[in-house]
Design a protein around this motif. Structure first.
Motif, short mmCIF file in Angstrom:
data_model
loop_
_atom_site.label_atom_id
_atom_site.label_comp_id
_atom_site.label_asym_id
_atom_site.label_seq_id
_atom_site.Cartn_x
_atom_site.Cartn_y
_atom_site.Cartn_z
N ASP A 35 0.83 -1.22 0.00
CA ASP A 35 0.00 0.00 0.00
C ASP A 35 0.86 1.26 0.00
OD1 ASP A 35 -2.29 -1.53 0.05
OD2 ASP A 35 -2.67 -1.27 2.20
N SER A 36 1.95 1.23 0.76
CA SER A 36 2.78 2.43 0.87
C SER A 36 3.45 2.80 -0.46
CB SER A 36 3.84 2.25 1.97
OG SER A 36 4.82 1.31 1.58
N HIS A 37 3.53 1.83 -1.38
CA HIS A 37 4.11 2.10 -2.71
C HIS A 37 3.05 2.17 -3.80
CE1 HIS A 37 8.33 1.73 -1.55
NE2 HIS A 37 7.96 0.75 -0.76
N GLY A 38 1.78 2.04 -3.42
CA GLY A 38 0.71 2.03 -4.41
C GLY A 38 0.65 0.73 -5.20
N TRP A 39 1.19 -0.36 -4.61
CA TRP A 39 1.16 -1.66 -5.25
C TRP A 39 0.04 -2.50 -4.66
CZ3 TRP A 39 7.00 -2.83 -3.93
CH2 TRP A 39 7.81 -1.90 -4.59
N GLN A 40 -0.31 -3.60 -5.34
CA GLN A 40 -1.29 -4.56 -4.82
C GLN A 40 -0.74 -5.97 -4.96
OE1 GLN A 40 -5.22 -3.71 -6.62
NE2 GLN A 40 -5.76 -3.39 -4.48
N VAL A 41 -0.83 -6.73 -3.88
CA VAL A 41 -0.31 -8.11 -3.87
C VAL A 41 -1.42 -9.01 -4.40
CG1 VAL A 41 0.85 -9.86 -2.47
CG2 VAL A 41 1.00 -7.46 -1.81
N ASP A 42 -1.57 -9.02 -5.74
CA ASP A 42 -2.73 -9.74 -6.30
C ASP A 42 -2.40 -10.58 -7.53
OD1 ASP A 42 -2.27 -7.68 -8.07
OD2 ASP A 42 -4.26 -6.79 -7.89
N SER A 43 -1.13 -10.68 -7.90
CA SER A 43 -0.74 -11.58 -8.99
C SER A 43 -0.44 -12.95 -8.40
CB SER A 43 0.49 -11.05 -9.72
OG SER A 43 0.21 -9.81 -10.32
N GLY A 48 1.62 -18.49 -4.76
CA GLY A 48 1.73 -17.32 -3.92
C GLY A 48 1.16 -16.09 -4.60
N PHE A 49 0.57 -15.19 -3.81
CA PHE A 49 0.20 -13.87 -4.32
C PHE A 49 1.40 -12.96 -4.15
CE2 PHE A 49 -4.31 -15.15 -3.50
CZ PHE A 49 -4.75 -14.97 -4.81
N TYR A 50 1.69 -12.17 -5.19
CA TYR A 50 2.88 -11.32 -5.13
C TYR A 50 2.66 -10.05 -5.93
CZ TYR A 50 4.39 -12.14 -9.94
OH TYR A 50 4.46 -12.15 -11.31
N CYS A 51 3.57 -9.12 -5.75
CA CYS A 51 3.70 -7.95 -6.61
C CYS A 51 5.17 -7.62 -6.69
CB CYS A 51 2.88 -6.77 -6.10
SG CYS A 51 3.42 -6.11 -4.51
N GLN A 52 5.52 -6.78 -7.65
CA GLN A 52 6.91 -6.36 -7.78
C GLN A 52 6.97 -4.92 -8.23
OE1 GLN A 52 9.16 -8.05 -11.13
NE2 GLN A 52 7.25 -8.97 -11.84
N GLY A 53 8.03 -4.27 -7.84
CA GLY A 53 8.23 -2.89 -8.24
C GLY A 53 9.63 -2.44 -7.88
N ARG A 54 9.96 -1.23 -8.27
CA ARG A 54 11.28 -0.69 -7.96
C ARG A 54 11.17 0.22 -6.74
NH1 ARG A 54 11.37 -2.14 -12.92
NH2 ARG A 54 13.31 -2.96 -13.82
N ALA A 55 12.05 -0.04 -5.79
CA ALA A 55 12.09 0.77 -4.56
C ALA A 55 13.42 0.48 -3.86
CB ALA A 55 10.93 0.41 -3.63
N TRP A 56 13.83 1.42 -3.03
CA TRP A 56 14.99 1.20 -2.14
C TRP A 56 16.24 0.77 -2.90
CZ3 TRP A 56 11.41 -2.69 0.70
CH2 TRP A 56 10.35 -2.00 1.29
N GLY A 57 16.39 1.25 -4.12
CA GLY A 57 17.60 0.97 -4.88
C GLY A 57 17.64 -0.40 -5.52
N GLY A 58 16.50 -1.06 -5.66
CA GLY A 58 16.49 -2.39 -6.27
C GLY A 58 15.11 -2.77 -6.76
N GLN A 59 14.99 -4.01 -7.22
CA GLN A 59 13.70 -4.56 -7.62
C GLN A 59 13.16 -5.37 -6.43
OE1 GLN A 59 13.82 -6.95 -11.17
NE2 GLN A 59 11.60 -6.83 -11.47
#
Length: 196
Positions: A35-43, A48-59
């Protein structure tokens, strides 16, 4: 140079009947991080349910295994292998009855400590060398007059209103710890977070 990848896996049990139970606190905080990154753990992938994005200097990959707690390692191992994430870039968020409710403690390695989800991950990875974020849920209350609730019932029961408020207050500390883990590594993360 390839982008560094990290897997943050929150442990819990799938299904509505387990929502907002103490054993599912790993799921709760993975959702907060998303939520804090505007992502949703729904894939859905590899159980497993997961999401991915770029943050904190990495993937960053956020994961909620749907295998039930006792088989969490199947999903976590599959994710590490598929996305080529080294075990030293794995952080597992889970409940801990030996810590006071709301206490956050980071560790670099260790045994299962009676936690079946951690035991499963150790089995499937073949090592105890992976980082954990232990989230204290406390133990059942006991007194001379009242016998405490059995631990298995306690961890599968729902948070009280006060506990929900307490864990809502810990969101920022969990987010700070997660970022420190990705940017600086588990040792610096432990030094800055443990004891706060």
């Amino acid at each position: 140079m390839a982008e560094r990848r990290f897997l943050l896996a929150g442990l819990g049990n799938p299904g509505r009947e387990y929502q907002l139970t103490r054993h599912n606190i790993g799921f709760l905080f993975i959702d907060h991080l998303a939520d804090s990154h505007g992502w949703q753990v729904d894939s859905l992938k590899m159980q497993g349910f997961y999401c991915q994005g770029r943050a904190w200097g990495g993937q960053i990959f956020l994961l909620k295994p749907q295998t039930y707690m006792n088989r969490s390692g199947e999903c976590v191992r599959s994710f590490l292998d598929y996305f080529k994430i080294p075990p030293e870039h794995l952080l597992v968020l889970h409940d801990d009855i030996d810590l006071a409710a709301g206490r956050i403690k980071l560790v670099a390695r260790g045994g299962a400590g009676g936690h079946n989800g951690i035991r499963s991950i150790i089995q499937h990875l073949g090592t105890q060398d992976f980082a954990r974020m232990k989230i204290g849920i406390g133990r059942p209350q006991t007194s001379a007059e009242v016998k405490g609730q059995p631990v298995d019932q306690f961890v599968l029961s729902r948070f009280t209103g006060d506990e929900q408020l307490l864990f809502a207050q810990r969101k920022s500390l969990v987010a700070e710890a997660s970022e420190l883990f990705a940017r600086e590594g588990i040792d610096i993360c432990m030094n800055r977070i443990n004891g706060r």
